[in-house]
Write a protein that holds these residues in place. Structure first.
Motif, short mmCIF file in Angstrom:
data_model
loop_
_atom_site.label_atom_id
_atom_site.label_comp_id
_atom_site.label_asym_id
_atom_site.label_seq_id
_atom_site.Cartn_x
_atom_site.Cartn_y
_atom_site.Cartn_z
N UNK A 168 8.46 12.64 12.77
CA UNK A 168 8.02 12.64 11.37
C UNK A 168 6.81 11.74 11.14
N UNK A 169 5.91 12.19 10.28
CA UNK A 169 4.73 11.42 9.91
C UNK A 169 4.63 11.37 8.38
N UNK A 170 4.64 10.16 7.83
CA UNK A 170 4.60 10.05 6.37
C UNK A 170 3.19 10.01 5.82
N UNK A 171 2.18 9.91 6.68
CA UNK A 171 0.81 10.10 6.23
C UNK A 171 0.49 11.57 6.49
N UNK A 172 0.82 12.40 5.51
CA UNK A 172 0.69 13.85 5.67
C UNK A 172 0.44 14.50 4.31
N UNK A 173 -0.35 15.58 4.32
CA UNK A 173 -0.51 16.36 3.10
C UNK A 173 -1.32 17.62 3.38
N UNK A 193 10.49 12.83 0.59
CA UNK A 193 9.18 12.22 0.72
C UNK A 193 9.35 10.73 0.96
N UNK A 194 8.35 10.14 1.55
CA UNK A 194 8.40 8.71 1.89
C UNK A 194 7.79 7.89 0.77
N UNK A 195 8.41 6.78 0.47
CA UNK A 195 7.89 5.81 -0.47
C UNK A 195 7.48 4.59 0.35
N UNK A 196 7.51 3.42 -0.22
CA UNK A 196 7.24 2.21 0.55
C UNK A 196 8.50 1.72 1.24
N UNK A 241 0.82 -1.22 0.00
CA UNK A 241 0.00 0.00 0.00
C UNK A 241 0.85 1.26 0.00
N UNK A 242 1.84 1.32 0.89
CA UNK A 242 2.67 2.53 1.00
C UNK A 242 3.54 2.75 -0.23
N UNK A 243 3.88 1.68 -0.94
CA UNK A 243 4.68 1.82 -2.16
C UNK A 243 3.85 2.35 -3.32
N UNK A 244 2.53 2.21 -3.22
CA UNK A 244 1.64 2.68 -4.28
C UNK A 244 1.23 4.12 -4.05
#
Length: 196
Positions: free
Chosen positions: A42-47, A176-179, A17-20
């Protein structure tokens, strides 16, 4: 391939999921508790989710120090995580009972409109007031994940990255974070105008 995301029966070692859904900006959140204890994580679920007024949100699961602090004080800052600050950002992801600013050897700078400090070394920061925390329930109705929504009150931008009336995003080199354990760096940009 297709798999049922509710069952998560993809058969891989790690959830794809996170890689997509990538790349995901990193919300490097600084907060302070009611007792004055500072946290940086840090939080990679962010926007960003709105532009007038500005709203940002990050996902927290489970309820962590950042979220507890924000619930207590109603404020947080989002610091831009960059290539130059990648090691410090990673250091602040550790689960420790310590001041993450000191742990990562970062400088606390005062915000103008909120109590939490910002990362002085970061080229940009968003000062936010808590708008809403939304529980994100599972199939049984239990919520161990939450969406924290903040209204942006103030924005800091390092003058070195302002050229001809524009912010030079590529020069800041945000990460930015990928999977998995993968990241991406913005280092070049291109333009495309909308047809209207």
């Amino acid at each position: 391939m297709f798999y049922d995301a509710r069952k998560n029966d993809h058969g891989f070692q790690y959830d794809p999921f996170k890689a997509i859904v990538a790349p995901r900006p990193i919300g490097w959140i600084s907060s302070v508790s009611a007792q004055g204890r500072v946290n940086l994580a840090p939080y990679s679920y962010f926007n960003a989710f709105a532009q007038a007024p500005h709203y940002v949100a990050f996902g927290s699961g489970p309820r962590k120090d950042s979220m507890r602090n924000i619930e207590e004080t109603g404020a947080f800052a989002v610091n831009l995580a960059t290539w130059e600050l990648r090691e410090q950002m990673n250091a602040t992801s550790a689960h420790v009972e310590a001041d993450e600013f000191e742990l990562a050897k970062l400088t606390k700078a005062p915000c103008r409109l909120i109590a939490p400090p910002r990362v002085a070394e970061s080229p940009a920061c968003l000062e936010c007031r808590l708008h809403l925390i939304v529980p994100l329930p599972d199939d049984d109705g239990n919520a161990d994940d939450f969406l924290v929504i903040g209204r942006v009150l103030g924005i800091h931008i390092d003058d070195r990255f302002i050229h001809d009336g524009r912010v030079d995003t590529a020069a800041m080199k945000p990460i930015a974070r990928l999977g998995y354990s993968e990241y991406a760096t913005v280092s070049e940009v291109w333009r495309m105008r909308r047809p209207d």
